[in-house]
Scaffold this motif. Structure first.
Motif, PDB file in Angstrom:
ATOM      1  N   ILE A 170       0.838  -1.190   0.000  1.00 61.52           N
ATOM      2  CA  ILE A 170       0.000   0.000   0.000  1.00 61.52           C
ATOM      3  C   ILE A 170       0.882   1.252   0.000  1.00 61.52           C
ATOM      4  O   ILE A 170       1.744   1.417   0.868  1.00 61.52           O
ATOM      5  CB  ILE A 170      -0.936   0.025   1.216  1.00 61.52           C
ATOM      6  N   ILE A 171       0.655   2.096  -0.996  1.00 62.32           N
ATOM      7  CA  ILE A 171       1.348   3.380  -1.086  1.00 62.32           C
ATOM      8  C   ILE A 171       0.374   4.468  -0.656  1.00 62.32           C
ATOM      9  O   ILE A 171      -0.713   4.611  -1.237  1.00 62.32           O
ATOM     10  CB  ILE A 171       1.835   3.664  -2.514  1.00 62.32           C
ATOM     11  N   ARG A 172       0.750   5.248   0.327  1.00 58.81           N
ATOM     12  CA  ARG A 172      -0.087   6.362   0.779  1.00 58.81           C
ATOM     13  C   ARG A 172       0.372   7.626   0.049  1.00 58.81           C
ATOM     14  O   ARG A 172       1.238   8.362   0.521  1.00 58.81           O
ATOM     15  CB  ARG A 172       0.024   6.524   2.296  1.00 58.81           C
ATOM     16  N   ALA A 173      -0.225   7.856  -1.110  1.00 57.50           N
ATOM     17  CA  ALA A 173       0.189   8.985  -1.935  1.00 57.50           C
ATOM     18  C   ALA A 173      -0.214  10.312  -1.315  1.00 57.50           C
ATOM     19  O   ALA A 173       0.496  11.314  -1.440  1.00 57.50           O
ATOM     20  CB  ALA A 173      -0.423   8.857  -3.330  1.00 57.50           C
ATOM     21  N   VAL A 174      -1.369  10.333  -0.671  1.00 56.02           N
ATOM     22  CA  VAL A 174      -1.857  11.515   0.051  1.00 56.02           C
ATOM     23  C   VAL A 174      -2.390  11.014   1.379  1.00 56.02           C
ATOM     24  O   VAL A 174      -3.191  10.081   1.421  1.00 56.02           O
ATOM     25  CB  VAL A 174      -2.968  12.240  -0.741  1.00 56.02           C
ATOM     26  N   ASP A 175      -1.942  11.634   2.468  1.00 57.43           N
ATOM     27  CA  ASP A 175      -2.250  11.093   3.790  1.00 57.43           C
ATOM     28  C   ASP A 175      -2.614  12.205   4.768  1.00 57.43           C
ATOM     29  O   ASP A 175      -1.751  12.890   5.315  1.00 57.43           O
ATOM     30  CB  ASP A 175      -1.038  10.314   4.304  1.00 57.43           C
ATOM     31  N   GLY A 176      -3.924  12.442   4.922  1.00 57.15           N
ATOM     32  CA  GLY A 176      -4.400  13.368   5.946  1.00 57.15           C
ATOM     33  C   GLY A 176      -4.240  14.836   5.610  1.00 57.15           C
ATOM     34  O   GLY A 176      -3.972  15.653   6.498  1.00 57.15           O
ATOM     35  N   VAL A 177      -4.438  15.212   4.354  1.00 54.59           N
ATOM     36  CA  VAL A 177      -4.284  16.609   3.942  1.00 54.59           C
ATOM     37  C   VAL A 177      -5.563  17.389   4.276  1.00 54.59           C
ATOM     38  O   VAL A 177      -6.669  16.974   3.925  1.00 54.59           O
ATOM     39  CB  VAL A 177      -3.997  16.708   2.430  1.00 54.59           C
ATOM     40  N   SER A 178      -5.402  18.526   4.941  1.00 54.30           N
ATOM     41  CA  SER A 178      -6.529  19.394   5.302  1.00 54.30           C
ATOM     42  C   SER A 178      -6.147  20.851   5.064  1.00 54.30           C
ATOM     43  O   SER A 178      -5.028  21.259   5.368  1.00 54.30           O
ATOM     44  CB  SER A 178      -6.914  19.212   6.777  1.00 54.30           C
ATOM     45  N   PHE A 179      -7.087  21.623   4.538  1.00 48.32           N
ATOM     46  CA  PHE A 179      -6.888  23.059   4.381  1.00 48.32           C
ATOM     47  C   PHE A 179      -8.217  23.693   3.985  1.00 48.32           C
ATOM     48  O   PHE A 179      -9.184  23.010   3.647  1.00 48.32           O
ATOM     49  CB  PHE A 179      -5.819  23.383   3.329  1.00 48.32           C
ATOM     50  N   ALA A 180      -8.260  25.018   4.010  1.00 48.13           N
ATOM     51  CA  ALA A 180      -9.413  25.783   3.540  1.00 48.13           C
ATOM     52  C   ALA A 180      -8.916  26.853   2.587  1.00 48.13           C
ATOM     53  O   ALA A 180      -7.819  27.392   2.748  1.00 48.13           O
ATOM     54  CB  ALA A 180     -10.162  26.405   4.707  1.00 48.13           C
ATOM     55  N   LEU A 181      -9.727  27.161   1.575  1.00 47.28           N
ATOM     56  CA  LEU A 181      -9.376  28.160   0.578  1.00 47.28           C
ATOM     57  C   LEU A 181     -10.513  29.168   0.471  1.00 47.28           C
ATOM     58  O   LEU A 181     -11.660  28.797   0.214  1.00 47.28           O
ATOM     59  CB  LEU A 181      -9.129  27.495  -0.777  1.00 47.28           C
ATOM     60  N   GLU A 182     -10.180  30.438   0.675  1.00 46.66           N
ATOM     61  CA  GLU A 182     -11.178  31.499   0.627  1.00 46.66           C
ATOM     62  C   GLU A 182     -11.402  31.965  -0.818  1.00 46.66           C
ATOM     63  O   GLU A 182     -10.522  31.837  -1.671  1.00 46.66           O
ATOM     64  CB  GLU A 182     -10.727  32.692   1.475  1.00 46.66           C
ATOM     65  N   PRO A 183     -12.578  32.536  -1.109  1.00 45.01           N
ATOM     66  CA  PRO A 183     -12.809  33.092  -2.451  1.00 45.01           C
ATOM     67  C   PRO A 183     -11.772  34.161  -2.787  1.00 45.01           C
ATOM     68  O   PRO A 183     -11.426  35.000  -1.956  1.00 45.01           O
ATOM     69  CB  PRO A 183     -14.209  33.712  -2.326  1.00 45.01           C
ATOM     70  N   GLY A 184     -11.251  34.099  -4.014  1.00 49.11           N
ATOM     71  CA  GLY A 184     -10.309  35.102  -4.480  1.00 49.11           C
ATOM     72  C   GLY A 184      -8.889  34.933  -3.994  1.00 49.11           C
ATOM     73  O   GLY A 184      -8.055  35.804  -4.237  1.00 49.11           O
ATOM     74  N   GLU A 185      -8.583  33.826  -3.322  1.00 51.04           N
ATOM     75  CA  GLU A 185      -7.235  33.611  -2.807  1.00 51.04           C
ATOM     76  C   GLU A 185      -6.548  32.451  -3.510  1.00 51.04           C
ATOM     77  O   GLU A 185      -7.177  31.653  -4.214  1.00 51.04           O
ATOM     78  CB  GLU A 185      -7.275  33.366  -1.292  1.00 51.04           C
ATOM     79  N   THR A 186      -5.226  32.375  -3.296  1.00 52.71           N
ATOM     80  CA  THR A 186      -4.406  31.338  -3.920  1.00 52.71           C
ATOM     81  C   THR A 186      -3.722  30.503  -2.857  1.00 52.71           C
ATOM     82  O   THR A 186      -3.065  31.046  -1.956  1.00 52.71           O
ATOM     83  CB  THR A 186      -3.328  31.958  -4.832  1.00 52.71           C
ATOM     84  N   LEU A 187      -3.867  29.192  -2.963  1.00 52.11           N
ATOM     85  CA  LEU A 187      -3.125  28.250  -2.135  1.00 52.11           C
ATOM     86  C   LEU A 187      -1.979  27.700  -2.961  1.00 52.11           C
ATOM     87  O   LEU A 187      -2.200  27.137  -4.043  1.00 52.11           O
ATOM     88  CB  LEU A 187      -4.015  27.106  -1.664  1.00 52.11           C
ATOM     89  N   GLY A 188      -0.755  27.874  -2.491  1.00 49.02           N
ATOM     90  CA  GLY A 188       0.400  27.290  -3.138  1.00 49.02           C
ATOM     91  C   GLY A 188       0.690  25.925  -2.549  1.00 49.02           C
ATOM     92  O   GLY A 188       0.893  25.793  -1.344  1.00 49.02           O
ATOM     93  N   LEU A 189       0.692  24.908  -3.399  1.00 46.91           N
ATOM     94  CA  LEU A 189       0.931  23.534  -2.973  1.00 46.91           C
ATOM     95  C   LEU A 189       2.304  23.127  -3.487  1.00 46.91           C
ATOM     96  O   LEU A 189       2.506  23.019  -4.702  1.00 46.91           O
ATOM     97  CB  LEU A 189      -0.160  22.632  -3.553  1.00 46.91           C
ATOM     98  N   VAL A 190       3.271  22.958  -2.574  1.00 49.95           N
ATOM     99  CA  VAL A 190       4.664  22.800  -2.984  1.00 49.95           C
ATOM    100  C   VAL A 190       5.275  21.540  -2.386  1.00 49.95           C
ATOM    101  O   VAL A 190       4.790  20.977  -1.411  1.00 49.95           O
ATOM    102  CB  VAL A 190       5.505  24.029  -2.580  1.00 49.95           C
ATOM    103  N   GLY A 191       6.376  21.140  -2.980  1.00 48.27           N
ATOM    104  CA  GLY A 191       7.117  19.975  -2.528  1.00 48.27           C
ATOM    105  C   GLY A 191       7.881  19.371  -3.686  1.00 48.27           C
ATOM    106  O   GLY A 191       7.685  19.736  -4.847  1.00 48.27           O
ATOM    107  N   GLU A 192       8.764  18.434  -3.363  1.00 47.67           N
ATOM    108  CA  GLU A 192       9.554  17.777  -4.397  1.00 47.67           C
ATOM    109  C   GLU A 192       8.684  16.862  -5.246  1.00 47.67           C
ATOM    110  O   GLU A 192       7.563  16.518  -4.873  1.00 47.67           O
ATOM    111  CB  GLU A 192      10.672  16.968  -3.748  1.00 47.67           C
ATOM    112  N   SER A 193       9.194  16.455  -6.404  1.00 47.61           N
ATOM    113  CA  SER A 193       8.472  15.526  -7.262  1.00 47.61           C
ATOM    114  C   SER A 193       8.153  14.247  -6.498  1.00 47.61           C
ATOM    115  O   SER A 193       9.007  13.715  -5.777  1.00 47.61           O
ATOM    116  CB  SER A 193       9.310  15.188  -8.500  1.00 47.61           C
ATOM    117  N   GLY A 194       6.916  13.772  -6.647  1.00 47.65           N
ATOM    118  CA  GLY A 194       6.499  12.553  -5.979  1.00 47.65           C
ATOM    119  C   GLY A 194       5.963  12.749  -4.578  1.00 47.65           C
ATOM    120  O   GLY A 194       5.649  11.774  -3.894  1.00 47.65           O
ATOM    121  N   CYS A 195       5.822  14.014  -4.146  1.00 51.03           N
ATOM    122  CA  CYS A 195       5.371  14.266  -2.773  1.00 51.03           C
ATOM    123  C   CYS A 195       3.863  14.125  -2.614  1.00 51.03           C
ATOM    124  O   CYS A 195       3.352  14.095  -1.493  1.00 51.03           O
ATOM    125  CB  CYS A 195       5.817  15.641  -2.304  1.00 51.03           C
ATOM    126  N   GLY A 196       3.116  14.082  -3.722  1.00 52.49           N
ATOM    127  CA  GLY A 196       1.671  13.928  -3.650  1.00 52.49           C
ATOM    128  C   GLY A 196       0.883  15.176  -3.982  1.00 52.49           C
ATOM    129  O   GLY A 196      -0.344  15.178  -3.922  1.00 52.49           O
TER     130      GLY A 196
END
Length: 273
Positions: free
Chosen positions: A28-54
């Motif tokens: 079993i590969i856990r590609a994404v594990d327990g990700v939580s966040f909120a995004l407001e209208p008109g805003e930008t969430l930057g999702l960063v990390g090395e290749s293969g991080c999910g």
């Protein structure tokens, strides 16, 4: 609508690999594990990390291009995970994606007119030919392309122009959320800056919300309000962009910043520049 446009809670995606005939040998590969966040209208969430991080998998899960193993994705107050196929189809008009490779994501057999208007046909919009033509022309104009070029084909455009076509294809449906999956990584530096300026302008004009997925921290620094740093499927750090870039709490984040900027991240004025 009051409150966040998008809320993601404990999002998970597991892949079983190997051992097709004997289940006990599957891993079993856990590609994404327990990700939580909120995004407001008109805003930008930057999702960063090395290749293969999910991070790209997370973007596709949010749009349900991949089915999550667990978690909740609330968009405009509705849990996308609980929606039927028909309900999800209707919601997708307001959620769009722009992919990394503008040439690979555009059919070489379709004209720009057909590519940009495809979403209208899928969602039953712009059935009147004059209205359809107006919407296509408006979308191309908004991304800085001449509407007269609409009957040309992708190979006749530069890489930056092809990415503008991809953005027009997303924009024509008047979405509230656009997932941008490494949209500038295939472009040279000068064209990257032009696309970033375009995205910023479109966001201000239409109050768009972005999830900007990238390993390029300079681009994230230019656009993001919030930053979420991923490693091995987990979120290792998240918070306001200024705090993450100027006062990173985690060694992994500091290492990413040091590699990206080749300077001491403890100097916030320099990093900001």
């Amino acid at each position: 609508m009051a409150g966040p446009l998008l809320e993601v809670q404990q999002l998970e995606k597991q892949f079983a690999v190997g051992g097709a005939w004997l289940a006990r040998h599957r891993r079993i590969i856990r590609a994404v594990d327990g990700v939580s966040f909120a995004l407001e209208p008109g805003e930008t969430l930057g999702l960063v990390g090395e290749s293969g991080c999910g991070k790209s998998t997370t973007g596709r899960l949010i749009l349900r291009l991949i089915e999550p193993s667990a978690g909740h994705i609330r968009f405009e107050g509705r849990d996308l995970v609980a929606l039927s196929a028909r309900q999800l189809w209707a919601a997708r008009q307001r959620m769009q994606i722009v992919f990394q490779d503008p040439f690979g994501s555009l059919s070489p057999r379709m004209s720009v007119d057909e590519i940009v208007s495809e979403g209208l046909e899928v969602h039953g919009l712009g059935r009147d030919p004059a209205e359809r033509d107006r919407l296509v022309s408006e979308a191309l104009t908004e991304v800085g392309l001449d509407p007269a070029s609409r009957f040309r084909y992708p190979h006749e455009f530069s890489g930056g122009q092809r990415q503008r076509i991809s953005i027009a294809r997303a924009l024509i449906l008047k979405p509230r959320l656009i997932v941008l999956d490494e949209p500038t990584s295939a472009l040279d530096m000068s064209v990257q800056a032009q696309i970033v300026d375009l995205l910023r302008d479109l966001q201000q004009r239409h109050r768009l919300s972005y999830i900007f997925i990238s390993h390029d921290l300079r681009v994230i620094r230019a656009l993001a309000d919030e930053v979420l740093v991923m490693k091995d499927g987990h979120v290792v750090e998240q918070g306001p962009a200024d705090a993450v870039f100027e006062r990173p709490a985690e060694p992994y984040t500091r290492a990413l910043l040091s590699a990206a900027f080749s300077l001491d991240v403890a100097e916030p004025d320099v990093v900001r520049s």
